[in-house]
Design an enzyme around this catalytic site. Structure first.
Site, PDB file in Angstrom:
ATOM      1  N   PRO A  11       0.791  -1.223   0.000  1.00 14.84           N
ATOM      2  CA  PRO A  11       0.000   0.000   0.000  1.00 14.84           C
ATOM      3  C   PRO A  11       0.831   1.286   0.000  1.00 14.84           C
ATOM      4  CG  PRO A  11      -0.126  -1.116   2.118  1.00 14.84           C
ATOM      5  CD  PRO A  11       0.525  -2.060   1.169  1.00 14.84           C
ATOM      6  N   ASN A  12       0.304   2.247  -0.722  1.00 13.43           N
ATOM      7  CA  ASN A  12       0.838   3.618  -0.821  1.00 13.43           C
ATOM      8  C   ASN A  12       2.075   3.725  -1.702  1.00 13.43           C
ATOM      9  OD1 ASN A  12      -1.112   4.862   1.021  1.00 13.43           O
ATOM     10  ND2 ASN A  12      -0.093   3.627   2.582  1.00 13.43           N
ATOM     11  N   ARG A  19       4.912  11.025  -2.310  1.00 12.33           N
ATOM     12  CA  ARG A  19       4.716  11.076  -0.864  1.00 12.33           C
ATOM     13  C   ARG A  19       6.070  11.085  -0.152  1.00 12.33           C
ATOM     14  NH1 ARG A  19       3.854   5.573   2.612  1.00 12.33           N
ATOM     15  NH2 ARG A  19       5.135   4.262   1.291  1.00 12.33           N
ATOM     16  N   TYR A  24      11.384   8.681   0.956  1.00 11.37           N
ATOM     17  CA  TYR A  24      11.306   7.645  -0.086  1.00 11.37           C
ATOM     18  C   TYR A  24      11.933   8.059  -1.424  1.00 11.37           C
ATOM     19  CZ  TYR A  24       8.097   5.530   3.246  1.00 11.37           C
ATOM     20  OH  TYR A  24       7.546   4.978   4.381  1.00 11.37           O
ATOM     21  N   ASN A  75       8.093  -5.677  -1.375  1.00 10.67           N
ATOM     22  CA  ASN A  75       8.061  -4.565  -0.433  1.00 10.67           C
ATOM     23  C   ASN A  75       6.620  -4.497   0.067  1.00 10.67           C
ATOM     24  OD1 ASN A  75       7.990  -2.257   1.041  1.00 10.67           O
ATOM     25  ND2 ASN A  75       9.015  -0.964  -0.482  1.00 10.67           N
ATOM     26  N   ALA A  78       3.370  -1.017   4.621  1.00 13.83           N
ATOM     27  CA  ALA A  78       2.885  -1.069   6.008  1.00 13.83           C
ATOM     28  C   ALA A  78       2.438  -2.471   6.418  1.00 13.83           C
ATOM     29  CB  ALA A  78       1.753  -0.070   6.188  1.00 13.83           C
ATOM     30  N   HIS A  81       4.457  -4.831   8.835  1.00 12.40           N
ATOM     31  CA  HIS A  81       4.431  -4.757  10.295  1.00 12.40           C
ATOM     32  C   HIS A  81       3.134  -5.307  10.889  1.00 12.40           C
ATOM     33  CE1 HIS A  81       7.662  -2.144   9.100  1.00 12.40           C
ATOM     34  NE2 HIS A  81       6.815  -1.277   8.547  1.00 12.40           N
ATOM     35  N   GLU A  99      12.904  -9.495   0.913  1.00 15.14           N
ATOM     36  CA  GLU A  99      12.086  -8.369   1.406  1.00 15.14           C
ATOM     37  C   GLU A  99      12.866  -7.066   1.193  1.00 15.14           C
ATOM     38  OE1 GLU A  99      11.234  -8.963   5.563  1.00 15.14           O
ATOM     39  OE2 GLU A  99      10.567  -6.896   5.862  1.00 15.14           O
ATOM     40  N   HIS A 101      12.848  -2.751   1.697  1.00 18.46           N
ATOM     41  CA  HIS A 101      12.305  -1.479   2.170  1.00 18.46           C
ATOM     42  C   HIS A 101      13.185  -0.361   1.640  1.00 18.46           C
ATOM     43  CE1 HIS A 101       9.534  -3.594   4.640  1.00 18.46           C
ATOM     44  NE2 HIS A 101      10.525  -4.355   5.052  1.00 18.46           N
ATOM     45  N   ILE A 102      12.543   0.622   1.068  1.00 22.72           N
ATOM     46  CA  ILE A 102      13.284   1.749   0.494  1.00 22.72           C
ATOM     47  C   ILE A 102      13.991   2.517   1.613  1.00 22.72           C
ATOM     48  CG2 ILE A 102      13.004   3.937  -0.758  1.00 22.72           C
ATOM     49  CD1 ILE A 102      10.441   2.561  -2.039  1.00 22.72           C
ATOM     50  N   SER A 103      13.260   2.764   2.685  1.00 23.53           N
ATOM     51  CA  SER A 103      13.836   3.484   3.829  1.00 23.53           C
ATOM     52  C   SER A 103      14.478   2.489   4.795  1.00 23.53           C
ATOM     53  CB  SER A 103      12.737   4.273   4.545  1.00 23.53           C
ATOM     54  OG  SER A 103      11.787   3.384   5.118  1.00 23.53           O
ATOM     55  N   ARG A 108      13.692   4.295  12.063  1.00 24.05           N
ATOM     56  CA  ARG A 108      12.416   5.007  12.140  1.00 24.05           C
ATOM     57  C   ARG A 108      11.640   4.585  13.394  1.00 24.05           C
ATOM     58  NH1 ARG A 108       9.605   4.733   6.451  1.00 24.05           N
ATOM     59  NH2 ARG A 108       8.369   6.393   7.438  1.00 24.05           N
ATOM     60  N   ARG A 112       7.976   0.113  13.223  1.00 24.18           N
ATOM     61  CA  ARG A 112       8.502  -0.362  11.929  1.00 24.18           C
ATOM     62  C   ARG A 112       9.670  -1.334  12.108  1.00 24.18           C
ATOM     63  NH1 ARG A 112       5.982   3.195   8.202  1.00 24.18           N
ATOM     64  NH2 ARG A 112       5.596   5.200   9.189  1.00 24.18           N
TER      65      ARG A 112
HETATM   66  C1  DQA Z   1       8.449   0.853   3.512  1.00 27.46           C
HETATM   67  C2  DQA Z   1       8.592   1.035   5.033  1.00 27.46           C
HETATM   68  C3  DQA Z   1       7.274   0.793   5.725  1.00 27.46           C
HETATM   69  O1  DQA Z   1       7.422   0.949   7.120  1.00 27.46           O
HETATM   70  C4  DQA Z   1       6.246   1.788   5.238  1.00 27.46           C
HETATM   71  O2  DQA Z   1       4.978   1.524   5.830  1.00 27.46           O
HETATM   72  C5  DQA Z   1       6.131   1.850   3.764  1.00 27.46           C
HETATM   73  C6  DQA Z   1       7.338   1.708   2.942  1.00 27.46           C
HETATM   74  C7  DQA Z   1       9.740   1.228   2.757  1.00 27.46           C
HETATM   75  O3  DQA Z   1       9.843   0.865   1.595  1.00 27.46           O
HETATM   76  O4  DQA Z   1      10.631   1.882   3.315  1.00 27.46           O
HETATM   77  O5  DQA Z   1       5.070   2.128   3.216  1.00 27.46           O
HETATM   78  O6  DQA Z   1       8.188  -0.511   3.257  1.00 27.46           O
END
Ligand code: DQA
Length: 145
Positions: A11-12, A19, A24, A75, A78, A81, A99, A101-103, A108, A112
């Site tokens: 999502p997102n 965003r 990101y 990826n 959210a 978690h 797996e 994660h960009i960040s 954080r 997370r």
């Molecule tokens: C994320 C990290 C997650 O905590 C967050 O909810 C995201 C993006 C990342 O790619 O850093 O939506 O997966």
């Protein structure tokens, strides 16, 4: 027939580049898809790059990967978690899972720091920006070789 690697996004991530670019970055998900397709051609695999804001859709794609996928880069955003259901689906998949994660989620908020998906993942890449997808794809291919 080249091996098929699923690249799944939660999502997102459709808003990537728009965003929170401080977290990101400014690349869009289409840019990431293009980068992955170019690398896949170099590595001799095929990729299916997908994004959904819906947990059930992501689970259905993981089930589809049981039929025709050699590996999965995911990826889960959210859902990382929160989702035991995505973990269960990945546990029903036999190939390698990386797996992404960009960040750097560990830098954080505390919520997370825990990932259900990491209980299944063969590797985790966090904090490498969108380059993490290419690193993950390279790793999947070396695990498949
Ligand atoms: C994320 C990290 C997650 O905590 C967050 O909810 C995201 C993006 C990342 O790619 O850093 O939506 O997966």
């Amino acid at each position: 027939m080249p091996k098929l690697v699923y690249i799944l996004n939660g999502p997102n991530l459709n808003l990537l580049g728009k965003r929170q670019p401080d977290i990101y970055g400014s690349e869009t998900l289409d840019d990431v898809e293009g980068d992955c397709a170019a690398l896949a051609a170099e590595l001799g695999v095929e990729t299916r790059f997908l994004q959904s804001n819906t947990e059930g859709q992501i689970i259905d794609w993981i089930h589809q990967a049981r039929e025709d996928g050699a590996g999965i880069v995911i990826n889960p955003a959210a859902y990382t978690h929160t989702s035991v259901a995505i973990l269960d689906a990945l546990n029903a998949f036999d190939g390698p899972v990386i797996e992404v994660h960009i960040s750097n989620v560990h830098k954080r908020e505390g919520f997370r720091h825990h990932s259900y998906v990491s209980l299944r993942a063969d590797g985790v890449i966090a904090g490498c920006g969108t380059e993490g997808y290419r690193l993950a794809l390279r790793r999947i291919v070396s695990l498949l070789d």
